[in-house]
Design a protein around this motif. Structure first.
Motif, PDB file in Angstrom:
ATOM      1  N   PRO A 260       0.841  -1.198  -0.038  1.00  0.00           N
ATOM      2  CA  PRO A 260      -0.043   0.006   0.027  1.00  0.00           C
ATOM      3  C   PRO A 260       0.738   1.258   0.135  1.00  0.00           C
ATOM      4  CG  PRO A 260       0.382  -0.569   2.215  1.00  0.00           C
ATOM      5  CD  PRO A 260       0.999  -1.692   1.418  1.00  0.00           C
ATOM      6  N   SER A 261       0.239   2.388  -0.274  1.00  0.00           N
ATOM      7  CA  SER A 261       0.941   3.686   0.128  1.00  0.00           C
ATOM      8  C   SER A 261       0.131   4.746   0.479  1.00  0.00           C
ATOM      9  CB  SER A 261       2.010   4.009  -1.169  1.00  0.00           C
ATOM     10  OG  SER A 261       1.067   4.827  -2.069  1.00  0.00           O
ATOM     11  N   LEU A 271      -3.646  11.103   0.042  1.00  0.00           N
ATOM     12  CA  LEU A 271      -3.896  10.271  -0.983  1.00  0.00           C
ATOM     13  C   LEU A 271      -3.380   8.928  -0.898  1.00  0.00           C
ATOM     14  CD1 LEU A 271      -4.288  11.048  -4.754  1.00  0.00           C
ATOM     15  CD2 LEU A 271      -2.353   9.179  -4.451  1.00  0.00           C
ATOM     16  N   TYR A 272      -4.333   8.048  -1.174  1.00  0.00           N
ATOM     17  CA  TYR A 272      -3.882   6.536  -0.669  1.00  0.00           C
ATOM     18  C   TYR A 272      -4.103   5.499  -2.064  1.00  0.00           C
ATOM     19  CZ  TYR A 272      -3.976   8.620   3.523  1.00  0.00           C
ATOM     20  OH  TYR A 272      -3.751   9.753   4.551  1.00  0.00           O
ATOM     21  N   GLU A 273      -3.034   4.951  -2.410  1.00  0.00           N
ATOM     22  CA  GLU A 273      -3.138   3.984  -3.487  1.00  0.00           C
ATOM     23  C   GLU A 273      -2.119   2.817  -3.270  1.00  0.00           C
ATOM     24  OE1 GLU A 273      -1.159   5.923  -6.998  1.00  0.00           O
ATOM     25  OE2 GLU A 273      -0.256   7.438  -5.833  1.00  0.00           O
ATOM     26  N   PRO A 274      -2.510   1.662  -3.902  1.00  0.00           N
ATOM     27  CA  PRO A 274      -1.496   0.754  -4.120  1.00  0.00           C
ATOM     28  C   PRO A 274      -0.476   0.943  -4.898  1.00  0.00           C
ATOM     29  CG  PRO A 274      -3.436   0.339  -5.499  1.00  0.00           C
ATOM     30  CD  PRO A 274      -3.574   1.587  -4.766  1.00  0.00           C
ATOM     31  N   ILE A 275       0.717   0.391  -4.765  1.00  0.00           N
ATOM     32  CA  ILE A 275       1.846   0.826  -5.606  1.00  0.00           C
ATOM     33  C   ILE A 275       1.958   0.102  -6.954  1.00  0.00           C
ATOM     34  CG2 ILE A 275       3.412   1.070  -3.463  1.00  0.00           C
ATOM     35  CD1 ILE A 275       5.413  -1.016  -5.024  1.00  0.00           C
ATOM     36  N   ALA A 292      -3.130  -4.911  -1.500  1.00  0.00           N
ATOM     37  CA  ALA A 292      -2.675  -3.525  -1.383  1.00  0.00           C
ATOM     38  C   ALA A 292      -3.469  -2.383  -1.263  1.00  0.00           C
ATOM     39  CB  ALA A 292      -1.751  -3.346  -2.620  1.00  0.00           C
ATOM     40  N   THR A 293      -4.742  -2.339  -1.887  1.00  0.00           N
ATOM     41  CA  THR A 293      -5.745  -1.335  -1.997  1.00  0.00           C
ATOM     42  C   THR A 293      -6.397  -1.587  -0.475  1.00  0.00           C
ATOM     43  OG1 THR A 293      -6.129  -1.616  -4.164  1.00  0.00           O
ATOM     44  CG2 THR A 293      -7.712  -0.460  -2.906  1.00  0.00           C
ATOM     45  N   ILE A 294      -6.674  -2.660   0.317  1.00  0.00           N
ATOM     46  CA  ILE A 294      -7.297  -2.603   1.547  1.00  0.00           C
ATOM     47  C   ILE A 294      -6.376  -1.968   2.535  1.00  0.00           C
ATOM     48  CG2 ILE A 294      -8.428  -4.144   3.025  1.00  0.00           C
ATOM     49  CD1 ILE A 294      -9.328  -5.881   0.602  1.00  0.00           C
ATOM     50  N   LEU A 295      -4.956  -2.437   2.222  1.00  0.00           N
ATOM     51  CA  LEU A 295      -4.056  -1.902   3.226  1.00  0.00           C
ATOM     52  C   LEU A 295      -3.886  -0.278   3.189  1.00  0.00           C
ATOM     53  CD1 LEU A 295      -1.609  -4.885   3.109  1.00  0.00           C
ATOM     54  CD2 LEU A 295      -2.745  -4.396   5.172  1.00  0.00           C
ATOM     55  N   VAL A 314      -8.348  -3.315  10.261  1.00  0.00           N
ATOM     56  CA  VAL A 314      -8.277  -3.677   8.823  1.00  0.00           C
ATOM     57  C   VAL A 314      -7.048  -4.386   8.655  1.00  0.00           C
ATOM     58  CG1 VAL A 314      -8.195  -2.806   6.560  1.00  0.00           C
ATOM     59  CG2 VAL A 314      -9.681  -1.870   7.995  1.00  0.00           C
ATOM     60  N   GLU A 315      -5.953  -3.911   9.033  1.00  0.00           N
ATOM     61  CA  GLU A 315      -4.512  -4.689   9.122  1.00  0.00           C
ATOM     62  C   GLU A 315      -4.736  -6.037   9.377  1.00  0.00           C
ATOM     63  OE1 GLU A 315      -2.334  -1.468  10.646  1.00  0.00           O
ATOM     64  OE2 GLU A 315      -1.976  -0.501   8.795  1.00  0.00           O
ATOM     65  N   LYS A 316      -5.321  -6.149  10.579  1.00  0.00           N
ATOM     66  CA  LYS A 316      -5.557  -7.605  11.375  1.00  0.00           C
ATOM     67  C   LYS A 316      -6.254  -8.479  10.415  1.00  0.00           C
ATOM     68  CE  LYS A 316      -6.498  -9.344  15.722  1.00  0.00           C
ATOM     69  NZ  LYS A 316      -7.253  -9.004  16.962  1.00  0.00           N
ATOM     70  N   ALA A 317      -7.240  -7.838   9.892  1.00  0.00           N
ATOM     71  CA  ALA A 317      -8.015  -8.794   8.935  1.00  0.00           C
ATOM     72  C   ALA A 317      -7.613  -9.097   7.627  1.00  0.00           C
ATOM     73  CB  ALA A 317      -9.456  -7.889   8.594  1.00  0.00           C
TER      74      ALA A 317
END
Ligand code: IPM
Ligand code: MG
Length: 352
Positions: A260-261, A271-275, A292-295, A314-317
């Motif tokens: 993720p980023s 702004l949040y996006e997968p790399i 990656a998107t969920i993270l 969310v990270e735990k899930a």
């Protein structure tokens, strides 16, 4: 709490992975009692097709009014003509720059269940837990570009202030972690790198004396990432080096589909996006990895909305879904069934 989140699915697998991120956001809203208002808009190639611009004014305005932005990916073969006047990537560069999102956080960790997905040996991967902070609004990407029939150039330029602000941000994160900061440059060849190294040393010595600072040349860093990746805590580097090193670092995690980023500026909005990008080769097949998107959604909750508990949930899930062996095609062991994009998203929702 109430929050407005702009959702920009973009191109390729962007819409598929973003849909899973949105499902998780909605679930978090319901479970923890938050009013998230999600508003979708165009960016990238699909925006060019509909409006002629990679970042339509409407999208720009929506992002400015939002508390956070979730983005899928931009680009694809359809818009790859090198002579085209507008390119999907311009939308991405414009939104990063317009919102002043100069610090791009890219955490890299490994999961016991994913060791086999990496081409590296498990003993090399043990204990990997790093945060790469990539400068995102300067350097070669944004310097003056020139092109004539037989010559081209991209200017690499950094001001002291541009270096200071991203180093401060990275050092702040190092302070909350294992207190080690690695600054990556090419000071034996580049003037911008010599300024980078000098400025970094000054800031860290003056404002972060409790940190251990090391300077590593980018070529050597590329090698150490494969040889002793667990030695890194926080890495801070300029735009282009950070782009390249994080694709390399994704091999540690097992796949680009896992990283993720978060892109942050001085305020809370990010702004949040997968790399990983738009992956046109697998787009529309429902097999892209949504983790990656969920993270990235978890990072959004933490950094823009201040919801640390929700982010951790969310990270735990995601961790639990991976531990259960719900693995998309990019990380599933060869010859075993893999999870679809929707099935992986559902596994996260179930765990949540
Ligand atoms: C990234 C991507 C982008 C970049 C591309 C799509 C322009 O590779 O976010 O790492 O180079 O910044
Ligand atoms: Mg990249």
């Amino acid at each position: 709490m109430k929050a407005t989140i702009a959702v920009l699915p973009g191109d390729g697998i962007g819409p598929e992975v973003t849909a899973e991120g949105v499902r998780v956001l909605r679930a978090v809203g319901t479970k923890f009692g938050h009013g998230f208002e999600l508003r979708e808009a165009l960016i990238g190639g699909c925006a060019i097709d509909r409006t002629g611009s990679a970042l339509p004014a409407e999208t720009s305005a929506l992002c400015r009014a939002a508390d956070a932005i979730l983005l899928g990916a931009v680009g694809g073969p359809k818009w790859d003509d090198p002579n085209a006047a507008v390119r999907p990537e311009q939308g991405l560069f414009a939104i990063r720059r317009e919102l002043g999102l100069y610090a791009n956080l890219r955490p890299v960790t490994t999961h016991p269940k994913l060791m086999a997905a990496s081409t590296l040996r498990p003993e090399v991967l043990a204990g990997v837990d790093m945060l790469v902070v990539r400068e995102l609004t300067g350097g070669l990407y944004f310097g003056e570009k020139k092109r004539t029939a037989d010559r081209a150039s991209d200017l690499c330029e950094y001001t002291v202030e541009e270096i200071r602000r991203v180093v401060r941000r990275a050092a702040g994160f190092a302070r909350l972690r294992r207190k080690k900061l690695t600054s990556v440059d090419k000071a034996n060849a580049l003037e911008t790198s010599r300024l980078w190294r000098h400025t970094t040393r000054e800031i860290v010595h003056k404002e972060f004396p409790d940190l251990t600072l090391e300077h590593v040349l980018v070529d050597a860093c590329a090698m150490y990432l494969m040889r002793k990746p667990s030695s890194f805590d926080v890495i801070v580097t300029e735009n282009m080096f950070g782009d390249i090193l994080t694709d390399e670092a994704s091999v540690l995690a097992g796949s680009m589909g896992l990283l993720p980023s978060a892109s942050l500026g001085d305020g809370k909005r990010g702004l949040y996006e997968p790399i990983h990008g738009s992956a046109p080769d697998i787009a529309g097949r429902g097999i892209a990895n949504p983790y990656a998107t969920i993270l990235s959604v978890a990072m959004l909750l933490r950094h823009s909305l201040g919801l640390a508990r929700e982010a951790a949930a969310v990270e735990k899930a995601v961790d639990a879904a991976i531990a259960r062996g719900i693995l998309p095609a990019d990380v599933a062991p060869a010859g075993t069934p893999s999870a679809s994009t929707v099935a992986a998203g559902q596994a996260v929702l179930d765990a949540l």
